[in-house]
Design a protein around this motif. Structure first.
Motif: not given
Lengths: 303, 158
Positions: A50-58
């Motif tokens: 996921l990309t949340c507010l510019g950050e990539n989360l797995f």
């Protein structure tokens, strides 16, 4: 300079999207409770991120190639052939302004893509209803002199959001321009549903065709279009400007220098089609924009 | 007692006649269902070929009478619904071809879809022709068998 703070309204993912995704993935995303999901990246045999507010989360969820194929079929409403044209161009438009990048092996015939096989990934861009104050930008839109605005930024910063807000403001009773949005990728029209807007949307039209129709048949006083960049786009924009219709557009560029140095957009800028350039920048939750007026640019820039 | 026997015989003969009537109706229904499928596939093929219309939209624009001969639902949303509703009136071959078509439709590009429709149409038309030719003989055989069985039972009961 203006700050825009996005806020989530409602569910983490739009219903149109959750109806197409496997339940285990939806649950994993819900359990992560992200503030705003901007992008969902589904990869065959690799982790979904996921990309949340510019950050990539797995997410820890791995989807198989068959699952990706099935998801694409659902995203097409069970009729993949109906979206073949855009899939061959690498994307798919879903309801609610969701855009999906389609990644796989291209099947070619006579030098053109006729299909995408062996799907390897789907990159889902999720739009959000973000309140943007476009008022500071509007005075730079010199509709009477036929000069427009160009918004530039790297991908995913918020060009379309600002463009959409400008379209709304320009077509609202207070501004009162007959506005035509050429929405090639069907992203602009999302949330532009107020009844009082003097706005027409040409959905799915190639830009050069849409711009021509907007001028010839729709009596546009302002044309809005997203992501210009090709030679054909440039040609159509020059033609529109030659007939006194201003254009508000967006383009990919990191800086004004890069924008002006572009082979297709640079000549448009130098032709005096745009009265101002709006550069967008993003730092986590906040968006900033800088406004450069054409008259204030240095001679080196404008050459 | 003879009255009871008479009633029994009348009932058995009526059941036999009803059996003949039902058999004839269901035979004709099988043909009607097959015809409706052929007509629907022609519509789907044309819509995909000319307009790339999504399947759901095709089902919405399809003739309501045509759909009603396949299902009792007023507005079916999926082809698989139509297939499961009409399955009792289809033979195994037709079911196999239609299931393959329903699986294929929507999952590929235009040329695949058209080819799949053409293949299925060819098979269904062939089957329709066979059924049409066999129907009078089959109706006659069934009718005779059912009536003979009813008369036989009536005689045994007498």
């Amino acid at each position: 300079m203006q700050t825009i703070i996005p806020q989530r309204k409602g569910a983490v993912l739009p219903t149109a999207l959750t109806a197409t995704l496997p339940l285990r993935l939806c649950r994993a995303i819900e359990s992560m409770a992200p503030e705003i999901v901007e992008e969902l990246r589904l990869h065959a045999d690799r982790q979904t991120t996921l990309t949340c507010l510019g950050e990539n989360l797995f997410t820890g969820i791995v989807l198989s190639r068959d699952e990706i194929q099935e998801i694409l079929k659902k995203m097409c409403g069970g009729s993949l052939y109906a979206h073949a044209g855009t899939i061959c161009q690498g994307y798919l438009c879903m309801p609610d302004g969701i855009r999906v990048g389609v990644c796989g092996s291209a099947a070619m015939e006579d030098g053109r893509i006729i299909g995408v096989n062996a799907l390897s990934g789907l990159i889902v861009r999720i739009p959000h209803r973000i309140t943007v104050n476009a008022d500071p930008v509007m005075p730079y839109l010199q509709a009477k002199s036929g000069k427009g605005l160009l918004i530039y930024a790297p991908p995913g910063v918020g060009k379309t959001t600002l463009l959409r807000e400008i379209a709304r403001r320009a077509s609202s009773p207070s501004f009162g321009l007959r506005t035509v949005a050429v929405d090639t990728r069907e992203e602009l029209f999302y949330s532009l549903d107020e009844r009082e807007l003097a706005l027409d949307i040409l959905r799915g039209y190639p830009k050069e065709v849409g711009i021509e129709i907007a001028i010839r048949s729709m009596g546009a006083q302002l044309i809005v279009c997203d992501e210009i960049g090709s030679r054909e786009d440039a040609q159509a924009i020059l033609s529109a400007a030659g007939r006194g219709v201003p254009l508000v557009a967006s383009a990919h560029a990191v800086s004004l220098e890069e924008l002006l140095a572009s082979r297709t957009i640079g000549p448009l800028c130098r032709a005096g089609i745009f009265s101002a350039f709006i550069g967008l920048e993003r730092r986590r939750k906040c968006f900033f924009y800088k406004i450069h007026l054409w008259e204030e640019l240095s001679p080196e820039d404008t050459r | 007692m003879p009255q009871m026997k008479l009633i029994g015989v009348v009932l058995v003969l009526s059941a036999g006649l009803f059996g003949v009537f039902y058999s004839s109706v269901s035979e004709r229904k099988r043909l009607r269902v097959l015809d409706a499928w052929i007509e629907l596939i022609i519509l789907i093929r044309g819509q995909i070929d000319c307009f790339l219309t999504p399947l759901r939209d095709i089902l919405q624009i399809a003739d309501k009478q045509l759909l009603s001969s396949l299902t009792s639902k007023s507005s079916p949303r999926e082809l698989s619904d139509l297939l499961s509703a009409s399955a009792p009136f289809l033979d195994d071959d037709c079911k196999r071809h239609l299931s393959a078509l329903v699986r294929t439709l929507g999952g590929g590009y235009r040329e695949d879809q058209i080819r799949a429709c053409d293949y299925c149409l060819q098979q269904l038309r062939h089957r329709r022709e066979e059924l049409g030719q066999q129907m009078p003989a089959r109706l006659k055989t069934r009718g005779t068998l059912i009536l003979c069985a009813a008369i036989g039972i009536a005689l045994l009961l007498w």
